[in-house]
Design an enzyme around this catalytic site. Structure first.
Site, PDB file in Angstrom:
ATOM      1  N   ALA A 134       0.842  -1.205   0.000  1.00  0.00           N
ATOM      2  CA  ALA A 134       0.000   0.000   0.000  1.00  0.00           C
ATOM      3  C   ALA A 134       0.874   1.251   0.000  1.00  0.00           C
ATOM      4  O   ALA A 134       1.926   1.283   0.638  1.00  0.00           O
ATOM      5  CB  ALA A 134      -0.871  -0.001   1.252  1.00  0.00           C
ATOM      6  N   GLY A 159       0.527  -5.426   0.251  1.00  0.00           N
ATOM      7  CA  GLY A 159      -0.229  -5.582  -0.989  1.00  0.00           C
ATOM      8  C   GLY A 159       0.636  -6.040  -2.159  1.00  0.00           C
ATOM      9  O   GLY A 159       0.128  -6.665  -3.089  1.00  0.00           O
ATOM     10  N   GLU A 192       0.646  -9.602  -1.760  1.00  0.00           N
ATOM     11  CA  GLU A 192      -0.717 -10.085  -2.054  1.00  0.00           C
ATOM     12  C   GLU A 192      -0.956 -10.157  -3.564  1.00  0.00           C
ATOM     13  O   GLU A 192      -1.616 -11.080  -4.053  1.00  0.00           O
ATOM     14  CB  GLU A 192      -1.748  -9.182  -1.366  1.00  0.00           C
ATOM     15  CG  GLU A 192      -1.757  -9.396   0.148  1.00  0.00           C
ATOM     16  CD  GLU A 192      -2.664  -8.429   0.873  1.00  0.00           C
ATOM     17  OE1 GLU A 192      -2.470  -7.207   0.704  1.00  0.00           O
ATOM     18  OE2 GLU A 192      -3.563  -8.882   1.607  1.00  0.00           O
ATOM     19  N   GLU A 203       1.681  -6.223   7.699  1.00  0.00           N
ATOM     20  CA  GLU A 203       0.593  -5.345   8.147  1.00  0.00           C
ATOM     21  C   GLU A 203       0.437  -5.251   9.667  1.00  0.00           C
ATOM     22  O   GLU A 203       0.141  -4.187  10.190  1.00  0.00           O
ATOM     23  CB  GLU A 203      -0.739  -5.790   7.520  1.00  0.00           C
ATOM     24  CG  GLU A 203      -0.878  -5.429   6.051  1.00  0.00           C
ATOM     25  CD  GLU A 203      -0.295  -6.453   5.099  1.00  0.00           C
ATOM     26  OE1 GLU A 203       0.458  -7.343   5.555  1.00  0.00           O
ATOM     27  OE2 GLU A 203      -0.576  -6.356   3.896  1.00  0.00           O
TER      28      GLU A 203
HETATM   29  N1  COA Z   1       4.305   3.701   0.458  1.00  0.00           N
HETATM   30  C1  COA Z   1       4.723   4.891  -0.005  1.00  0.00           C
HETATM   31  N2  COA Z   1       6.018   5.150  -0.281  1.00  0.00           N
HETATM   32  C2  COA Z   1       6.896   4.176  -0.074  1.00  0.00           C
HETATM   33  C3  COA Z   1       6.536   2.902   0.410  1.00  0.00           C
HETATM   34  C4  COA Z   1       5.169   2.679   0.671  1.00  0.00           C
HETATM   35  N3  COA Z   1       4.719   1.495   1.088  1.00  0.00           N
HETATM   36  N4  COA Z   1       7.638   2.151   0.515  1.00  0.00           N
HETATM   37  C5  COA Z   1       8.664   2.906   0.123  1.00  0.00           C
HETATM   38  N5  COA Z   1       8.222   4.122  -0.240  1.00  0.00           N
HETATM   39  C6  COA Z   1       9.002   5.262  -0.721  1.00  0.00           C
HETATM   40  C7  COA Z   1       9.980   5.740   0.339  1.00  0.00           C
HETATM   41  O1  COA Z   1       9.353   6.579   1.255  1.00  0.00           O
HETATM   42  C8  COA Z   1      11.011   6.427  -0.526  1.00  0.00           C
HETATM   43  O2  COA Z   1      10.516   7.694  -0.892  1.00  0.00           O
HETATM   44  P1  COA Z   1      11.374   9.033  -0.595  1.00  0.00           P
HETATM   45  O3  COA Z   1      12.580   8.867  -1.476  1.00  0.00           O
HETATM   46  O4  COA Z   1      10.460  10.119  -1.019  1.00  0.00           O
HETATM   47  O5  COA Z   1      11.673   8.992   0.852  1.00  0.00           O
HETATM   48  C9  COA Z   1      11.051   5.574  -1.780  1.00  0.00           C
HETATM   49  O6  COA Z   1       9.832   4.829  -1.792  1.00  0.00           O
HETATM   50  C10 COA Z   1      12.180   4.563  -1.794  1.00  0.00           C
HETATM   51  O7  COA Z   1      12.138   3.869  -0.569  1.00  0.00           O
HETATM   52  P2  COA Z   1      13.441   3.618   0.293  1.00  0.00           P
HETATM   53  O8  COA Z   1      13.023   3.105   1.627  1.00  0.00           O
HETATM   54  O9  COA Z   1      14.309   4.822   0.273  1.00  0.00           O
HETATM   55  O10 COA Z   1      14.149   2.510  -0.588  1.00  0.00           O
HETATM   56  P3  COA Z   1      14.901   1.222  -0.120  1.00  0.00           P
HETATM   57  O11 COA Z   1      15.316   0.538  -1.375  1.00  0.00           O
HETATM   58  O12 COA Z   1      15.916   1.519   0.895  1.00  0.00           O
HETATM   59  O13 COA Z   1      13.782   0.309   0.596  1.00  0.00           O
HETATM   60  C11 COA Z   1      11.700  -0.834   0.882  1.00  0.00           C
HETATM   61  C12 COA Z   1      12.659  -0.168  -0.116  1.00  0.00           C
HETATM   62  C13 COA Z   1      10.484  -1.270   0.091  1.00  0.00           C
HETATM   63  C14 COA Z   1      12.411  -2.064   1.477  1.00  0.00           C
HETATM   64  C15 COA Z   1      11.337   0.138   2.023  1.00  0.00           C
HETATM   65  O14 COA Z   1      10.972   1.367   1.445  1.00  0.00           O
HETATM   66  C16 COA Z   1      10.205  -0.302   2.888  1.00  0.00           C
HETATM   67  O15 COA Z   1      10.406  -1.112   3.775  1.00  0.00           O
HETATM   68  N6  COA Z   1       8.977   0.253   2.686  1.00  0.00           N
HETATM   69  C17 COA Z   1       7.845   0.016   3.521  1.00  0.00           C
HETATM   70  C18 COA Z   1       7.156  -1.273   3.148  1.00  0.00           C
HETATM   71  C19 COA Z   1       5.921  -1.507   3.960  1.00  0.00           C
HETATM   72  O16 COA Z   1       5.943  -1.554   5.171  1.00  0.00           O
HETATM   73  N7  COA Z   1       4.800  -1.622   3.254  1.00  0.00           N
HETATM   74  C20 COA Z   1       3.519  -1.693   3.849  1.00  0.00           C
HETATM   75  C21 COA Z   1       2.994  -3.033   3.798  1.00  0.00           C
HETATM   76  S1  COA Z   1       1.429  -3.076   4.577  1.00  0.00           S
END
Ligand code: COA
Length: 269
Positions: free
Chosen positions: A75, A120, A123, A143
């Site tokens: 999400a 998601g 998912e 989540e």
């Molecule tokens: N929603 C919105 N933006 C997101 C996002 C999400 N679920 N996940 C990552 N982003 C954004 C980050 O905020 C970042 O944006 P910014 O540059 O404006 O700060 C950009 O995507 C890149 O993310 P970043 O964390 O810098 O890259 P990374 O390669 O180090 O890590 C992930 C990637 C996916 C491992 C990490 O971003 C993450 O753990 N995200 C959260 C995942 C999550 O908890 N999802 C919800 C599931 S319910």
């Protein structure tokens, strides 16, 4: 090839290679998080591809993957924060429509998990028929760590794709597991070096695309339709699907090609 409303302004890329379509989530700056735009783009693409099949297009397989480092971070948490409860609920509905569209797509759908697949994002992969992953990918239904539960099919599909034990481990801890562990849990069926993922997905797509399209649809329907049925009802469903393919030209072509020692030319009839 589908422009699919330009797949919501470029959030989804679609490339057609022969009988396979490659659908790419394309919000690399946001780790391919499932924003409203990306979700409606995906919905439009899958609807358009299903429409093409209905019109007789010989599409036999779809591969879903992500641009950049992530498959999908789930999400869009930034967008979500600004939504009211009603808006969130309506969006969840749309997200579930997308997952169901992918799951019911009339041809096999392969998820090529190129990087993080969380919430998601996972998912979506679980709604696909086959999952392969890059060795660098991490998967999780995280989540509960956000105080919610998976809401786009995760609790149900993970338990069915892998096992109740795997679903409970991943969902109740919210932990992120590496591709190799996901393989051990039965969530992905292959793990390949990250650089080889695109080739492995294309090879898998070729393998599937060599099969008869009616057979692919019938086999998917029989497996999915039978999954929740008692065995005798599942077997009856298989027999009903078998009757469909038995009456097809493709079945005769399969037999003729075998006898003539040549590859079959299936027409989907
Ligand atoms: N929603 C919105 N933006 C997101 C996002 C999400 N679920 N996940 C990552 N982003 C954004 C980050 O905020 C970042 O944006 P910014 O540059 O404006 O700060 C950009 O995507 C890149 O993310 P970043 O964390 O810098 O890259 P990374 O390669 O180090 O890590 C992930 C990637 C996916 C491992 C990490 O971003 C993450 O753990 N995200 C959260 C995942 C999550 O908890 N999802 C919800 C599931 S319910």
């Amino acid at each position: 090839m589908p422009t699919a409303t330009d797949a919501a302004a470029g959030f989804v890329l679609v490339e057609r290679r022969s009988r396979a379509a490659f659908v790419t989530l394309n919000r690399p700056d946001a780790a391919n998080a499932l924003s409203k735009g990306l979700v409606s783009g995906l919905e439009a693409v899958f609807k358009e591809l299903a429409g093409l099949i209905k019109q007789g297009d010989d599409l036999r397989v779809v591969v879903v993957t992500g641009t950049g480092k992530a498959f999908s971070a789930g999400a869009d948490l930034k967008e979500r924060r600004a939504m009211t409860l009603e808006q969130t609920w309506a969006f969840l509905d749309e997200l579930n429509r997308l997952m169901n569209l992918v799951a019911a797509f009339p041809r096999p759908v392969v998820a090529a998990i190129n990087g993080a697949a969380f919430g998601g994002g996972l998912e979506l992969a679980l709604a696909c028929d086959i999952r392969i992953a890059a060795d660098t990918a991490e998967l999780g239904l995280t989540e509960v760590r956000l105080g919610i539960i998976p809401g786009a099919g995760g609790t149900q599909r993970l338990a069915r794709v892998a096992s109740v034990a795997a679903a409970k481990e991943l969902i109740l801890t919210g932990r992120r597991v590496r591709a190799q562990r996901a393989y051990a849990l039965g969530i992905v069926s292959d793990v390949v070096p990250a650089d080889n993922l695109a080739d492995a997905a294309a090879k898998l797509a070729d393998e599937i695309a060599a099969a008869g399209p009616l057979a692919l649809a019938a086999a998917k329907g029989a497996i999915d339709g039978g999954a929740a049925l008692p065995l005798d009802e599942g077997l009856a469903l298989e027999a009903a699907y078998y009757q469909e393919v038995l009456a097809s030209d493709d079945r005769n072509e399969g037999l003729a090609a075998f006898a003539e020692k040549r590859p079959p030319v299936f027409k989907g009839k």
